[in-house]
Design an enzyme around this catalytic site. Structure first.
Site, PDB file in Angstrom:
ATOM      1  N   ASP A 188       0.808  -1.224   0.000  1.00 16.75           N
ATOM      2  CA  ASP A 188       0.000   0.000   0.000  1.00 16.75           C
ATOM      3  C   ASP A 188       0.843   1.278   0.000  1.00 16.75           C
ATOM      4  O   ASP A 188       0.454   2.303   0.573  1.00 16.75           O
ATOM      5  CB  ASP A 188      -0.970   0.028   1.200  1.00 16.75           C
ATOM      6  CG  ASP A 188      -1.881  -1.179   1.210  1.00 16.75           C
ATOM      7  OD1 ASP A 188      -2.237  -1.644   0.116  1.00 16.75           O
ATOM      8  OD2 ASP A 188      -2.234  -1.653   2.302  1.00 16.75           O
ATOM      9  N   LYS A 232       1.725   2.140  -5.094  1.00 15.87           N
ATOM     10  CA  LYS A 232       2.271   1.574  -6.339  1.00 15.87           C
ATOM     11  C   LYS A 232       1.356   1.882  -7.524  1.00 15.87           C
ATOM     12  O   LYS A 232       1.820   2.258  -8.602  1.00 15.87           O
ATOM     13  CB  LYS A 232       2.441   0.041  -6.192  1.00 15.87           C
ATOM     14  CG  LYS A 232       3.433  -0.348  -5.101  1.00 15.87           C
ATOM     15  CD  LYS A 232       3.514  -1.848  -4.918  1.00 15.87           C
ATOM     16  CE  LYS A 232       2.276  -2.477  -4.311  1.00 15.87           C
ATOM     17  NZ  LYS A 232       1.992  -2.081  -2.928  1.00 15.87           N
ATOM     18  N   GLY A 274      -4.620  -4.272  -3.819  1.00 18.60           N
ATOM     19  CA  GLY A 274      -5.594  -3.225  -4.127  1.00 18.60           C
ATOM     20  C   GLY A 274      -4.800  -2.000  -4.523  1.00 18.60           C
ATOM     21  O   GLY A 274      -4.206  -1.344  -3.673  1.00 18.60           O
ATOM     22  N   HIS A 275      -4.719  -1.736  -5.823  1.00 16.26           N
ATOM     23  CA  HIS A 275      -3.895  -0.628  -6.321  1.00 16.26           C
ATOM     24  C   HIS A 275      -4.808   0.507  -6.788  1.00 16.26           C
ATOM     25  O   HIS A 275      -5.584   0.343  -7.725  1.00 16.26           O
ATOM     26  CB  HIS A 275      -2.994  -1.108  -7.473  1.00 16.26           C
ATOM     27  CG  HIS A 275      -1.974  -2.117  -7.015  1.00 16.26           C
ATOM     28  ND1 HIS A 275      -1.040  -2.678  -7.851  1.00 16.26           N
ATOM     29  CD2 HIS A 275      -1.732  -2.656  -5.791  1.00 16.26           C
ATOM     30  CE1 HIS A 275      -0.275  -3.512  -7.161  1.00 16.26           C
ATOM     31  NE2 HIS A 275      -0.689  -3.531  -5.909  1.00 16.26           N
TER      32      HIS A 275
END
Ligand code: GDP
Ligand code: IMO
Ligand code: MG
Length: 423
Positions: A13, A16, A40-41
């Site tokens: 987190d 990225k 989760g991006h």
């Protein structure tokens, strides 16, 4: 021509997604090489927020081809949902997304076993996406791969074999209801129909692209300290987020990698269990969580927050071979009177020479801090390095020196425009 690996340098987190989106303007192909829908991006374009779990964050740039490498574990439902969501937002996916035939599939029993494991005494605090159990089957050579979808008869056989074992386990060990094999076969046969057009011989595709002079950005998920080999085991994920994983997870050989970019949050966060030496369990931690909106992009869980750990970064720089760093979320520190930076650890009064990456060692480590003055002014509107307050520059110089890295990119907000290059 660049073949760049982009890695999370801490516990995930780090931002990225945002930096991949930013950089992918200059790349032809973006490839995910490990992890799955545990990632989760987040990418924010104008005022619209996209959270990508499986598809590379480069998908939001229309000229970029996106590839899911063999190192990724794919949950059909998560993938189809993501494709649907992108299409709904008028983002073209067909012809721009390729999936390795050697990627493994997350099966319903992987998710079930993940949740059963987490209900026992040895909790890791996983995302519940079936990641660990899927990689277990991969290494036990029982996994079902994307390529298996292409042969209906052998797919059915493999699912039946796996189900026989898993149902035994569910019934006899965990005293749970068994899963319906026909239903699972139906679901995966259905999935095959949608996914056929995306399947590719990825190593061939990527290596051909390199020989044609195309540039590739390899997008890591999670972070170095969650790495199965180099992270805080057992409180890690079940893959290799470190830069080395980019080769085995894509089919690009090491001598084709040109550089490694580390994504570094200006402070530290962690989700799930495990040691976290600079964690703040007081109102300062709460302030970081609130200002930084530190809630999981996949599970919504509040992230644990703490000061920047330069000692940890030194380790991360070493194992990843980080050439340059993008510092993210610097704006989140703007309200603090004083900001602490961990510059070393001690155990029983003895200063440590190297980072203890085993969980027990790290749990007993005491942090050594340096305190820097805060800058107490908003920086989210700064458009260049020179516009930053001197105290902010001092903070950046300090963490770069203490962590042994060079900062090339600074991010002061979630939007594309809130980013600048240092030189
Ligand atoms: P990833 O998993 O590394 O891609 O990071 P996440 O998307 O899980 O979490 C990063 C969060 O911080 C997201 O909500 C981003 O929109 C947000 N973000 C990224 N860069 C910045 C920044 O410089 N400042 C602020 N305030 N938020 C940022
Ligand atoms: P991105 O790519 C932060 C953490 C989980 C848990 C551990 C194992 O968004 O940075 P898993 O479900 O992988 O078996 O969980 O790893 N974790 C992450 N933490 N960011 C992530 O991804 C993560 N993916 C997994 O919270 O502690
Ligand atoms: Mg994330």
């Amino acid at each position: 021509m660049k073949v760049t690996v982009l890695v999370g340098s801490q516990w995930g987190d780090e931002g990225k997604g945002k930096i991949v989106d930013l950089l992918s303007e200059k790349y032809d192909i973006v490839t995910r090489y490990q992890g799955g829908a545990n990632a989760g991006h987040t990418v924010v374009i104008a005022d619209k927020q996209y959270i990508l779990h499986l598809i590379p964050s480069g998908i939001l740039r229309e000229n970029v081809i996106c590839v899911i490498g063999n190192g990724v574990v794919i949950d059909p439902n998560a993938l189809l949902e993501e494709i649907e969501l992108l299409k709904k937002n008028n983002i073209e996916v067909d012809g721009r997304l390729y999936i390795s035939q050697n990627a493994h599939l997350i099966m319903p029993y992987h998710k079930l076993l993940d949740s059963i494991n987490e209900s026992g005494n040895n909790k890791i605090g996983t995302t519940g996406r079936g990641i660990g159990p899927c990689y277990i089957d991969k290494y036990a050579r029982k996994g079902i791969k994307i390529v298996d979808l292409l042969n209906r008869k052998s797919l059915e056989e493999k699912i039946r074999q796996n189900l026989e074992e898993k149902n035994n386990l569910l019934k006899k060990v965990y005293e749970r209801e068994v899963l319906d094999v026909e239903e699972i076969i139906k679901e995966y046969v259905e999935f095959d129909k949608t996914i056929d057009k995306y399947i590719k011989d990825v190593p061939l595709f990527l290596n051909q692209a390199i020989s044609e002079g195309k540039s590739i950005l390899l997008e890591g998920a999670q972070g170095a300290l969650l790495d199965i080999d180099f992270g805080t085991y057992p409180f890690v994920t079940s893959s290799n987020p470190v830069s080395g994983g980019a080769c085995t997870g894509s089919g690009i050989p090491p001598n084709k990698i040109t550089d490694v970019i580390g994504i570094v949050k200006a402070y530290t966060t962690r989700v799930g269990h495990g040691p976290f030496p600079t964690e703040l369990l007081d109102e300062q931690g709460e302030q970081l969580r609130k200002t930084g909106a530190e809630y999981g992009a996949t599970t919504g869980r509040p992230r644990r927050c703490g000061w920047f750990d330069a000692f940890l970064l030194k380790y991360s720089v070493m194992i990843n071979g980080i050439d340059s760093v993008a510092i993210t979320k610097l704006d989140v520190l703007s309200d603090f009177e004083e900001i602490k930076v961990c510059v070393g650890y001690s155990i029983n009064g003895k200063t440590l020479k190297s980072f203890p990456n085993d969980s027990d060692g790290l749990s007993s480590a005491k942090t050594v801090y340096e305190t820097l003055p805060g800058w107490k002014t908003g920086i989210s509107d700064c458009k260049s390095y020179s516009e930053l307050p001197q105290k902010t520059k001092d903070y950046l110089n300090f963490i770069a020196k203490a962590g042994g890295f060079k900062i090339d990119i600074v991010s002061v907000g979630p939007k594309r425009s809130q980013t600048f290059f240092v030189n």
